[in-house]
Design a protein around this motif. Structure first.
Motif, PDB file in Angstrom:
ATOM      1  N   ASP A   1       0.839  -1.194   0.000  1.00  0.00           N
ATOM      2  CA  ASP A   1       0.000   0.000   0.000  1.00  0.00           C
ATOM      3  C   ASP A   1       0.878   1.248   0.000  1.00  0.00           C
ATOM      4  N   TYR A   2       0.263   2.412  -0.095  1.00  0.00           N
ATOM      5  CA  TYR A   2       1.053   3.636  -0.054  1.00  0.00           C
ATOM      6  C   TYR A   2       0.207   4.831   0.387  1.00  0.00           C
ATOM      7  N   LEU A   3       0.891   5.919   0.728  1.00  0.00           N
ATOM      8  CA  LEU A   3       0.236   7.139   1.200  1.00  0.00           C
ATOM      9  C   LEU A   3       0.114   8.142   0.058  1.00  0.00           C
ATOM     10  N   LEU A   4      -0.897   9.001   0.151  1.00  0.00           N
ATOM     11  CA  LEU A   4      -1.169   9.947  -0.919  1.00  0.00           C
ATOM     12  C   LEU A   4      -0.593  11.338  -0.681  1.00  0.00           C
ATOM     13  N   ASP A   5      -0.469  11.730   0.568  1.00  0.00           N
ATOM     14  CA  ASP A   5      -0.077  13.100   0.898  1.00  0.00           C
ATOM     15  C   ASP A   5       1.246  13.082   1.662  1.00  0.00           C
ATOM     16  N   ASN A   6       2.237  13.838   1.205  1.00  0.00           N
ATOM     17  CA  ASN A   6       3.555  13.846   1.842  1.00  0.00           C
ATOM     18  C   ASN A   6       3.553  14.499   3.220  1.00  0.00           C
ATOM     19  N   LYS A   7       2.475  15.208   3.542  1.00  0.00           N
ATOM     20  CA  LYS A   7       2.401  15.877   4.843  1.00  0.00           C
ATOM     21  C   LYS A   7       1.339  15.263   5.746  1.00  0.00           C
ATOM     22  N   CYS A   8       0.812  14.116   5.354  1.00  0.00           N
ATOM     23  CA  CYS A   8      -0.317  13.564   6.111  1.00  0.00           C
ATOM     24  C   CYS A   8       0.050  13.192   7.539  1.00  0.00           C
ATOM     25  N   TYR A   9       1.205  12.559   7.760  1.00  0.00           N
ATOM     26  CA  TYR A   9       1.564  12.165   9.114  1.00  0.00           C
ATOM     27  C   TYR A   9       1.874  13.380   9.994  1.00  0.00           C
ATOM     28  N   GLU A  10       2.467  14.389   9.419  1.00  0.00           N
ATOM     29  CA  GLU A  10       2.726  15.613  10.169  1.00  0.00           C
ATOM     30  C   GLU A  10       1.412  16.232  10.637  1.00  0.00           C
ATOM     31  N   TYR A  11       0.438  16.238   9.740  1.00  0.00           N
ATOM     32  CA  TYR A  11      -0.870  16.800  10.071  1.00  0.00           C
ATOM     33  C   TYR A  11      -1.593  15.941  11.110  1.00  0.00           C
ATOM     34  N   LEU A  12      -1.579  14.634  10.923  1.00  0.00           N
ATOM     35  CA  LEU A  12      -2.293  13.733  11.833  1.00  0.00           C
ATOM     36  C   LEU A  12      -1.710  13.766  13.241  1.00  0.00           C
ATOM     37  N   VAL A  13      -0.398  13.814  13.351  1.00  0.00           N
ATOM     38  CA  VAL A  13       0.240  13.897  14.669  1.00  0.00           C
ATOM     39  C   VAL A  13      -0.140  15.198  15.361  1.00  0.00           C
ATOM     40  N   ASP A  14      -0.161  16.277  14.612  1.00  0.00           N
ATOM     41  CA  ASP A  14      -0.530  17.577  15.172  1.00  0.00           C
ATOM     42  C   ASP A  14      -1.969  17.550  15.697  1.00  0.00           C
ATOM     43  N   VAL A  15      -2.863  16.997  14.902  1.00  0.00           N
ATOM     44  CA  VAL A  15      -4.274  16.896  15.310  1.00  0.00           C
ATOM     45  C   VAL A  15      -4.423  15.976  16.520  1.00  0.00           C
ATOM     46  N   ALA A  16      -3.705  14.853  16.512  1.00  0.00           N
ATOM     47  CA  ALA A  16      -3.780  13.905  17.631  1.00  0.00           C
ATOM     48  C   ALA A  16      -3.289  14.552  18.926  1.00  0.00           C
ATOM     49  N   ASN A  17      -2.211  15.309  18.842  1.00  0.00           N
ATOM     50  CA  ASN A  17      -1.685  15.986  20.030  1.00  0.00           C
ATOM     51  C   ASN A  17      -2.666  17.010  20.588  1.00  0.00           C
ATOM     52  N   LYS A  18      -3.313  17.741  19.699  1.00  0.00           N
ATOM     53  CA  LYS A  18      -4.254  18.775  20.133  1.00  0.00           C
ATOM     54  C   LYS A  18      -5.528  18.189  20.730  1.00  0.00           C
ATOM     55  N   SER A  19      -5.975  17.069  20.193  1.00  0.00           N
ATOM     56  CA  SER A  19      -7.220  16.447  20.667  1.00  0.00           C
ATOM     57  C   SER A  19      -6.986  15.510  21.844  1.00  0.00           C
ATOM     58  N   ASN A  20      -5.753  15.015  21.959  1.00  0.00           N
ATOM     59  CA  ASN A  20      -5.389  14.025  22.977  1.00  0.00           C
ATOM     60  C   ASN A  20      -6.184  12.726  22.825  1.00  0.00           C
ATOM     61  N   ALA A  21      -6.609  12.428  21.606  1.00  0.00           N
ATOM     62  CA  ALA A  21      -7.349  11.193  21.347  1.00  0.00           C
ATOM     63  C   ALA A  21      -6.424   9.985  21.449  1.00  0.00           C
ATOM     64  N   ASP A  22      -6.974   8.861  21.863  1.00  0.00           N
ATOM     65  CA  ASP A  22      -6.202   7.613  21.905  1.00  0.00           C
ATOM     66  C   ASP A  22      -6.001   7.052  20.495  1.00  0.00           C
ATOM     67  N   VAL A  23      -6.999   7.282  19.637  1.00  0.00           N
ATOM     68  CA  VAL A  23      -6.950   6.803  18.262  1.00  0.00           C
ATOM     69  C   VAL A  23      -7.368   7.931  17.330  1.00  0.00           C
ATOM     70  N   THR A  24      -6.574   8.161  16.301  1.00  0.00           N
ATOM     71  CA  THR A  24      -6.929   9.149  15.286  1.00  0.00           C
ATOM     72  C   THR A  24      -7.062   8.422  13.954  1.00  0.00           C
ATOM     73  N   GLY A  25      -8.297   8.336  13.465  1.00  0.00           N
ATOM     74  CA  GLY A  25      -8.569   7.635  12.219  1.00  0.00           C
ATOM     75  C   GLY A  25      -8.614   8.592  11.039  1.00  0.00           C
ATOM     76  N   PHE A  26      -8.479   8.046   9.849  1.00  0.00           N
ATOM     77  CA  PHE A  26      -8.529   8.872   8.643  1.00  0.00           C
ATOM     78  C   PHE A  26      -9.061   8.044   7.485  1.00  0.00           C
ATOM     79  N   GLY A  27      -9.435   8.721   6.396  1.00  0.00           N
ATOM     80  CA  GLY A  27     -10.040   8.062   5.256  1.00  0.00           C
ATOM     81  C   GLY A  27      -9.036   7.345   4.371  1.00  0.00           C
ATOM     82  N   ALA A  28      -9.551   6.527   3.478  1.00  0.00           N
ATOM     83  CA  ALA A  28      -8.697   5.743   2.586  1.00  0.00           C
ATOM     84  C   ALA A  28      -9.427   5.455   1.279  1.00  0.00           C
ATOM     85  N   TYR A  29      -8.665   5.030   0.303  1.00  0.00           N
ATOM     86  CA  TYR A  29      -9.211   4.562  -0.964  1.00  0.00           C
ATOM     87  C   TYR A  29      -8.820   3.100  -1.146  1.00  0.00           C
TER      88      TYR A  29
END
Length: 353
Positions: A101-129
């Motif tokens: 498999d592969y990722l579509l956005d070169n900044k996706c993990y940077e964005y997801l980590v930032d969102v996870a840190n701000k929300s303090n969620a245990d799990v941060t899910g995202f969409g896929a194709y």
């Protein structure tokens, strides 16, 4: 210039590697292009028969210091490879990527980590194709879940997708409870996710962005009929775990929905169909399903499984589709509704007997 890994690791990405071959390069490229410096990319070679896999990973290691490489001396399966990654990961968050498999956005993990840190969620899910191998132009969006657009506890009535590769997990939430992937489960994602949710009672956040490309290969675990029927082994494991934790009432609808008619059934051989039918009946008996539950929760196509004559089975499907089209047009219960419900009760009674 070699890209260096920072001391403060935010994310660990685990990639189990087995016979990846021509797909691995695209997977690695999408990972090394990630803008997040504070991450480690952990490849676990599970005795891959393809020597090119190891050579390619070591080639990229010279270019990117974020890459770590582990190799099993004995094959442990996908679950075992993930466990090796978990044992050696140091990130605040952890996720998994399939080696094809592969990722579509070169900044996706940077964005997801930032969102996870701000929300303090245990799990941060995202969409896929999802796409068929060799045709990534025609893709289908999968695993969307707007219920968790704001962080909240996982609700069995809005149960998220059971795969792990479209989620960032807080690593502490896994290691604190000594959770590992079951090496005896063919569908290790499903089994792990239920145990994780029931054990951790996590807060989840869903990001409505499609970052992941999931490749459908002809002989994958998910698509091979002989493997698909092993889902019932996993369902029984989960069902027993649910009962042990006194969650049967809470997860009752989820358990029943495991019985829904599989789209893959049409491609099964007669032998596999017989096995699948028998397993369905046995599981219905084990969970002691009743007629009302069958009628209210299951897709009515499930009864197509029990027609030995293909012509009758197809006609039954037509009736069901026609019923779906008209049932919302009438406020009074129609004759077909009564007949169908009566037939369900008869068959359910036969299962229990």
């Amino acid at each position: 210039m070699v890209k260096k890994m920072e001391d403060n690791i935010e994310l660990s990405v685990i990639i189990p590697v087995y016979n990846a071959g021509k797909y691995l390069k695209q997977c690695i490229d999408s990972l090394v292009m990630q803008s997040l410096n504070e991450m480690e990319i952990i490849f676990v070679n599970d005795c891959s028969p393809c020597s090119d896999d190891e050579e390619l990973i070591k080639h990229y290691m010279k270019k990117d210091g974020r890459i770590k490489y582990y190799k099993h001396e004995k094959n442990k399966g996908t679950a075992g490879a993930i466990n090796t990654g978990l044992e050696n990961c140091a990130g605040k968050y952890v996720t998994i990527v399939g080696n094809d498999d592969y990722l579509l956005d070169n900044k996706c993990y940077e964005y997801l980590v930032d969102v996870a840190n701000k929300s303090n969620a245990d799990v941060t899910g995202f969409g896929a194709y999802s796409f068929n191998d060799g045709n990534d132009k025609e893709k289908t969006q999968i695993y969307k879940n707007s219920y968790y657009k704001k962080a909240k506890k996982v609700n069995p009535d809005y149960f998220p997708s059971e795969v792990t590769w479209n989620k960032l997990f807080k690593t502490e939430s896994i290691k604190k409870h000594n959770l590992i992937f079951n090496t005896n489960a063919k569908y290790e994602d499903i089994e792990f996710w239920y145990r994780y949710v029931i054990t951790v009672n996590p807060v989840m956040l869903y990001i409505d962005k499609n970052y992941y490309m999931y490749r459908q290969r002809a002989n994958s675990v998910m698509s091979t009929p002989s493997n698909y029927i092993k889902r019932f082994d996993v369902y029984k494991m989960i069902y027993n775990f649910i009962k042990e934790n006194n969650k049967e009432k809470e997860y009752r609808n989820n358990i029943i929905k495991w019985l829904n008619y599989p789209e893959q059934y049409e491609n099964f051989t007669d032998e596999i169909k017989d096995i699948y039918r028998q397993q369905t009946i046995e599981f219905m008996k084990e969970i002691n399903i009743n007629a009302e539950e069958i009628f209210n929760t299951l897709d009515m196509r499930i009864f197509k499984l029990f027609f030995s004559n293909n012509y009758i089975a197809d006609k039954y499907s037509e009736v069901i589709e026609n019923y779906k089209a008209v049932k919302y047009k009438y406020t009074k219960v129609n004759i077909f509704f009564h007949k169908l419900k009566r037939e369900i009760k008869r068959i359910a009674a036969k299962f229990r007997g």
